[in-house]
Design a protein around this motif. Structure first.
Motif, PDB file in Angstrom:
ATOM      1  N   ASP A  85      33.796  41.616  13.069  1.00 31.66           N
ATOM      2  CA  ASP A  85      34.464  41.552  13.859  1.00 31.66           C
ATOM      3  C   ASP A  85      35.847  40.151  14.262  1.00 31.66           C
ATOM      4  O   ASP A  85      36.332  40.206  15.060  1.00 31.66           O
ATOM      5  CB  ASP A  85      33.580  41.220  15.554  1.00 31.66           C
ATOM      6  CG  ASP A  85      33.133  43.007  15.438  1.00 31.66           C
ATOM      7  OD1 ASP A  85      33.510  44.473  15.112  1.00 31.66           O
ATOM      8  OD2 ASP A  85      31.762  42.716  16.347  1.00 31.66           O
ATOM      9  N   ALA A  86      35.010  39.371  13.658  1.00 34.07           N
ATOM     10  CA  ALA A  86      36.116  38.109  13.362  1.00 34.07           C
ATOM     11  C   ALA A  86      37.261  38.426  12.628  1.00 34.07           C
ATOM     12  O   ALA A  86      38.749  38.027  12.777  1.00 34.07           O
ATOM     13  CB  ALA A  86      35.190  36.697  13.624  1.00 34.07           C
ATOM     14  N   ALA A  87      36.574  38.903  11.381  1.00 31.21           N
ATOM     15  CA  ALA A  87      37.915  39.756  10.783  1.00 31.21           C
ATOM     16  C   ALA A  87      38.964  40.416  11.257  1.00 31.21           C
ATOM     17  O   ALA A  87      40.205  39.997  10.997  1.00 31.21           O
ATOM     18  CB  ALA A  87      37.513  39.444   9.663  1.00 31.21           C
ATOM     19  N   ALA A  93      45.584  38.873  15.461  1.00 27.91           N
ATOM     20  CA  ALA A  93      46.663  37.455  15.564  1.00 27.91           C
ATOM     21  C   ALA A  93      47.373  37.570  14.802  1.00 27.91           C
ATOM     22  O   ALA A  93      48.437  36.889  14.979  1.00 27.91           O
ATOM     23  CB  ALA A  93      45.511  36.391  15.634  1.00 27.91           C
ATOM     24  N   LEU A  94      47.097  37.150  14.016  1.00 29.35           N
ATOM     25  CA  LEU A  94      47.763  37.018  12.399  1.00 29.35           C
ATOM     26  C   LEU A  94      49.093  37.774  12.416  1.00 29.35           C
ATOM     27  O   LEU A  94      50.467  37.456  12.174  1.00 29.35           O
ATOM     28  CB  LEU A  94      46.976  37.154  11.076  1.00 29.35           C
ATOM     29  CG  LEU A  94      46.604  36.346  10.854  1.00 29.35           C
ATOM     30  CD1 LEU A  94      45.603  35.877   9.166  1.00 29.35           C
ATOM     31  CD2 LEU A  94      46.943  34.414  10.571  1.00 29.35           C
ATOM     32  N   THR A  95      48.927  39.341  12.546  1.00 27.76           N
ATOM     33  CA  THR A  95      49.971  40.332  13.197  1.00 27.76           C
ATOM     34  C   THR A  95      50.790  39.944  13.960  1.00 27.76           C
ATOM     35  O   THR A  95      52.345  39.920  14.358  1.00 27.76           O
ATOM     36  CB  THR A  95      49.253  41.620  12.917  1.00 27.76           C
ATOM     37  OG1 THR A  95      48.031  41.797  11.928  1.00 27.76           O
ATOM     38  CG2 THR A  95      50.834  42.511  13.133  1.00 27.76           C
ATOM     39  N   LEU A 136      48.983  28.963  11.383  1.00 29.02           N
ATOM     40  CA  LEU A 136      47.303  27.363  11.165  1.00 29.02           C
ATOM     41  C   LEU A 136      46.801  27.758  12.058  1.00 29.02           C
ATOM     42  O   LEU A 136      45.921  27.800  13.007  1.00 29.02           O
ATOM     43  CB  LEU A 136      48.478  26.765  11.043  1.00 29.02           C
ATOM     44  CG  LEU A 136      48.941  26.487   9.185  1.00 29.02           C
ATOM     45  CD1 LEU A 136      49.862  24.978   9.174  1.00 29.02           C
ATOM     46  CD2 LEU A 136      48.134  26.162   8.719  1.00 29.02           C
ATOM     47  N   ASP A 137      48.070  27.453  13.957  1.00 33.15           N
ATOM     48  CA  ASP A 137      46.805  27.813  15.094  1.00 33.15           C
ATOM     49  C   ASP A 137      45.913  28.788  15.183  1.00 33.15           C
ATOM     50  O   ASP A 137      45.336  28.417  15.746  1.00 33.15           O
ATOM     51  CB  ASP A 137      48.488  27.643  15.768  1.00 33.15           C
ATOM     52  CG  ASP A 137      49.656  26.402  16.150  1.00 33.15           C
ATOM     53  OD1 ASP A 137      48.519  25.310  15.519  1.00 33.15           O
ATOM     54  OD2 ASP A 137      50.399  26.584  16.093  1.00 33.15           O
ATOM     55  N   ALA A 138      46.728  30.681  14.806  1.00 36.56           N
ATOM     56  CA  ALA A 138      46.148  31.429  14.558  1.00 36.56           C
ATOM     57  C   ALA A 138      44.577  31.327  13.855  1.00 36.56           C
ATOM     58  O   ALA A 138      43.581  32.175  14.728  1.00 36.56           O
ATOM     59  CB  ALA A 138      47.121  32.745  14.294  1.00 36.56           C
ATOM     60  N   LYS A 141      41.799  28.190  15.745  1.00 37.28           N
ATOM     61  CA  LYS A 141      41.805  29.077  17.221  1.00 37.28           C
ATOM     62  C   LYS A 141      40.290  30.284  16.687  1.00 37.28           C
ATOM     63  O   LYS A 141      39.464  29.815  17.246  1.00 37.28           O
ATOM     64  CB  LYS A 141      42.732  29.955  17.530  1.00 37.28           C
ATOM     65  CG  LYS A 141      42.111  30.477  19.701  1.00 37.28           C
ATOM     66  CD  LYS A 141      43.352  31.430  19.773  1.00 37.28           C
ATOM     67  CE  LYS A 141      42.921  31.760  21.570  1.00 37.28           C
ATOM     68  NZ  LYS A 141      41.693  33.217  21.363  1.00 37.28           N
ATOM     69  N   ALA A 142      40.994  30.670  15.668  1.00 41.03           N
ATOM     70  CA  ALA A 142      39.726  32.061  14.844  1.00 41.03           C
ATOM     71  C   ALA A 142      38.929  31.187  14.585  1.00 41.03           C
ATOM     72  O   ALA A 142      36.969  31.191  15.156  1.00 41.03           O
ATOM     73  CB  ALA A 142      40.416  32.893  13.859  1.00 41.03           C
TER      74      ALA A 142
END
Length: 737
Positions: A85-87, A93-95, A136-138, A141-142
């Motif tokens: 789920d986290a991945a 978020a990265l996309t 880096l921000d994404a 946050k994760a």
């Protein structure tokens, strides 16, 4: 008597001090403004390359193929598949950042508790570090969102590490500036006991650095620079700039304390210390030019930077400094600090204030009484300090070692490579095919496919048909930099690739991070011999010309080599073996940065000439006044001890600041240079030099018959201070009082 160049410059500046001072300020402002307007050009990875890896990078560059900046993000859970789920959320978020391309499905680890996300940063690779912040921000946050559920996230890649490196370098340079300058000022306050006298050398050194920064920016358009070049320039500029001003200013103050009038004191300082500054500065600049022979762009940039800053500092010391001293006069002692200003009363020196030489005289008495004992003892001690250098290992320290084992980036690198062996940076086989069909020729395609299969799982073939180029990404075993990875790289280069394309009309080279590091080290090994030969030959010739003595020239080189050897030994002991590394906030890394030995050799050969020329010039000056060899040595050492000690303390303090910075190579540079200067100014100049010169006796000053054509340069201070009748320099020098 005809005056030397330094004396003529000093007297002219004193008579035209407004022109000298405003001319200097205009020069600094123009250099800064023009340099800032043109900007600085940094070297690309392709330009930094040498050997086969450099050729591989050049092929890709010529073909217009840009290697994208790859990133790795590992998501870790407490249980198998707990990362899914986290991945998935992180992938979305990265996309969403719009800066990611080629995002691949999560790759699970063998135990199922880890998953690796692989992607690239959009845009040119040389701009990736500027675009990676949203990524880096994404990731951050994760990490924050998953912490409560036992999820951890680690990132490592080209763009993220490059950004971290750039940010650290910028922070370190600020730290160096805001620490080194107050340190130097504080030391000068203690040495002179007056605010104006302390501010003068620091102000001139800083303006010299500022002007040199601007000139270096202009030069970077012809010779592209490495990121650490400005740090090296500041380090050298502040140390050398303060030293040159200190030598000049200290001599002028000593002559005033000896009862000289302002005019005579300034002329003596210009003719003696000013000349020593010119000889020393020229020696440093020529020694630095030896780095051009290394064949490496990094060292060429270092050479340009140090030559510029030393030249500017030297010119400022022999032009604007005499003008300022003439204008200030005795106001140089303004802002006296109670209990610190111990300036001797006028005439004290003539009555024997320097006869004993204070602490220097106390140290020197037994040295001159038993020169053989102290010469052997000092040499043995230096050789003992140098002994660890016999086992020195050099390598291009990876980012994980540069940042320190506790740095977040280093932790991420270690954890990712532990769970997904092979290292984040594969070797890259670059193939350029000539001939009729080029890269599409059947034998070439068959060889590419066969080589990709032999490379094993994870190898990827990419064919750029239009450019006639193909590349194969080959994962390396181990962590990508260890002995196992190096063995695999050499097998790939020496056996696998040549065998695959045997008899074909192709160019095939192996590149990648590890290959670049190995090629860089190989070129360093080849370049150190011509560089060493150049700087030793140049140092010998400059000393020979300055002192007309082969003995002085040979001993200069021998003493320099002892200082360099001791610096190598201390660096090896601290950073390779870890002896005392914790005391300076560092750690054992098992090797010395591969460019450090050559850099330290060249810099120390230059810097040690500051003290050597200054001290030996004063000894020669006393000798020219009719003193015997032993008395001249005593006089020269004791009279220069204060200036040499002050200059050494400042230089060691500046280098020590760099020894406390974040980057491992900056730490090694600071410790190596700091230790060498400390030993050079104390053990070498106070013990080994006087004992050796005492043992050599009159041979110090013997000029061989075949060298008697060299012009004789007198150091006699009265002759330097009093110009011949009718000379335009006979006019009084305005004292400013």
């Amino acid at each position: 008597m005809r005056r030397n160049l330094a004396a003529r410059l000093g007297v002219w500046s004193a008579h035209h001090r407004k022109a000298a001072i405003f001319g200097w300020l205009v020069f600094v402002v123009l250099a800064t403004v023009i340099g800032g307007a043109t900007g600085t050009v940094t070297a690309s990875d392709e330009e930094m390359g040498v050997g086969d890896s450099g050729r591989a990078a050049e092929i890709l560059k010529d073909a217009g193929i840009d290697e994208p900046a790859g990133e790795l993000v590992m998501v870790t859970a407490r249980t198998a598949d707990g990362w899914r789920d986290a991945a998935a959320d992180l992938s979305k978020a990265l996309t969403a950042t719009g800066d990611v391309r080629g995002l691949k499905a999560p790759l699970p680890s063998e135990d199922g508790k880890h998953a690796l996300l692989r992607f690239e940063i959009k845009g040119p690779s040389d701009e990736a570090a500027d675009r990676v912040q949203p990524v880096l921000d994404a990731v951050a946050k994760a990490q924050a969102d998953g912490a409560a559920g036992g999820i951890s996230v680690h990132q490592f890649g080209d763009a993220s590490s490059e950004k971290e490196l750039s940010d650290l370098l910028a922070d370190d340079l600020k730290k160096a500036e805001f620490t080194a300058v107050p340190l130097a000022l504080g030391i000068l306050l203690i040495a002179f006991g007056a605010v104006v006298a302390a501010l003068l050398p620091v102000g001139l050194a800083l303006t010299a650095c500022v002007a040199a920064f601007g000139l270096l920016s202009l030069a970077s358009h012809q010779l592209h620079l490495f990121e650490t070049t400005y740090s090296v320039m500041f380090l050298m500029g502040l140390a050398v700039g303060v030293d040159y001003c200190l030598f000049y200013l200290r001599r002028e103050r000593d002559e005033r304390a000896a009862g000289r009038d302002a005019e005579t004191a300034l002329r003596i300082a210009a003719a003696t210390s000013g000349r020593a500054v010119l000889v020393s500065g020229l020696t440093v600049m020529v020694a630095m030019a030896g780095m051009f022979l290394s064949g490496l762009l990094l060292f060429k940039g270092f050479a340009v930077a140090t030559i510029l800053v030393v030249c500017v500092a030297m010119l400022g010391s022999v032009t604007v400094l005499p003008a300022l001293l003439a204008g200030l006069g005795d106001r140089i002692d303004a802002g006296r600090i109670p209990f610190l200003n111990r300036r001797a009363k006028k005439g004290a020196a003539r009555k024997g204030a320097h006869a004993s030489g204070g602490m220097a005289g106390t140290i020197l008495r037994p040295v001159l009484a038993r020169p053989k004992f102290f010469a052997i003892g000092a040499a043995v001690l230096l050789l003992a300090l140098a002994a660890p250098a016999l086992g020195m290992k050099t390598e291009q320290l990876g980012l994980e070692k540069q940042f320190g084992s506790d740095a977040p980036l280093s932790v991420s690198y270690e954890k990712i490579t532990e769970e997904f062996p092979g290292g984040p940076a594969p070797a890259r086989v670059v193939v350029k095919a000539d001939g009729v069909d080029g890269i599409a020729a059947q034998p070439v395609r068959a060889a590419l496919d066969s080589l990709t299969r032999k490379a094993g799982d994870g190898a990827e073939l990419t064919v750029h048909k239009a450019a006639g180029v193909a590349e194969i990404a080959v994962p390396l075993p181990g962590n990508g930099t260890d002995a196992e990875a190096k063995k695999a790289l050499h097998e790939l280069r020496d056996d696998t690739v040549p065998a695959a394309f045997d008899g074909m009309d192709v160019q095939a080279y192996v590149g990648g991070d590890l290959a670049s590091s190995e090629d860089f080290s190989d070129q360093l090994g080849k370049g150190i011999v011509p560089v060493f030969a150049f700087i030793t030959a140049v140092t010998f010739l400059l000393m020979l010309f300055s002192f007309r003595s082969t003995v002085i020239a040979v001993t200069s080189i021998a003493l320099n080599l002892l200082s360099v050897g001791a610096a190598y030994g201390v660096m090896t002991a601290v950073f390779q073996h870890g002896w005392g590394a914790e005391l300076i906030g560092s750690e054992k890394v098992g090797a010395i940065e591969n460019w450090m030995p050559l850099f330290v050799l060249v810099v120390l050969f230059g810097l040690s000439m500051d003290y050597h020329v200054f001290v030996v010039s004063r000894i020669r000056e006393s000798r020219d006044r009719g003193m015997d060899n032993r008395s001249a040595i005593r006089e020269g050492i004791t009279r220069t001890a204060g200036a040499v000690t002050g200059a050494a303390v400042i230089m060691v303090a500046v280098f020590a600041v760099f020894g406390t910075l974040s980057m491992q190579d900056m730490q090694q540079m600071g410790v190596g240079l700091g230790v060498a200067v400390l030993l050079d100014a104390t053990l070498v100049r106070m013990i080994l030099l006087p004992s050796l010169m005492t043992l050599l006796g009159e041979r110090n000053w013997h000029t061989p018959r075949y060298l008697r054509w060299l012009p004789k340069i007198s150091h006699e201070e009265e002759a330097a201070a009093v110009p011949p009748q009718g000379s335009p320099y006979n006019a009084p020098v305005p004292s400013g009082r």
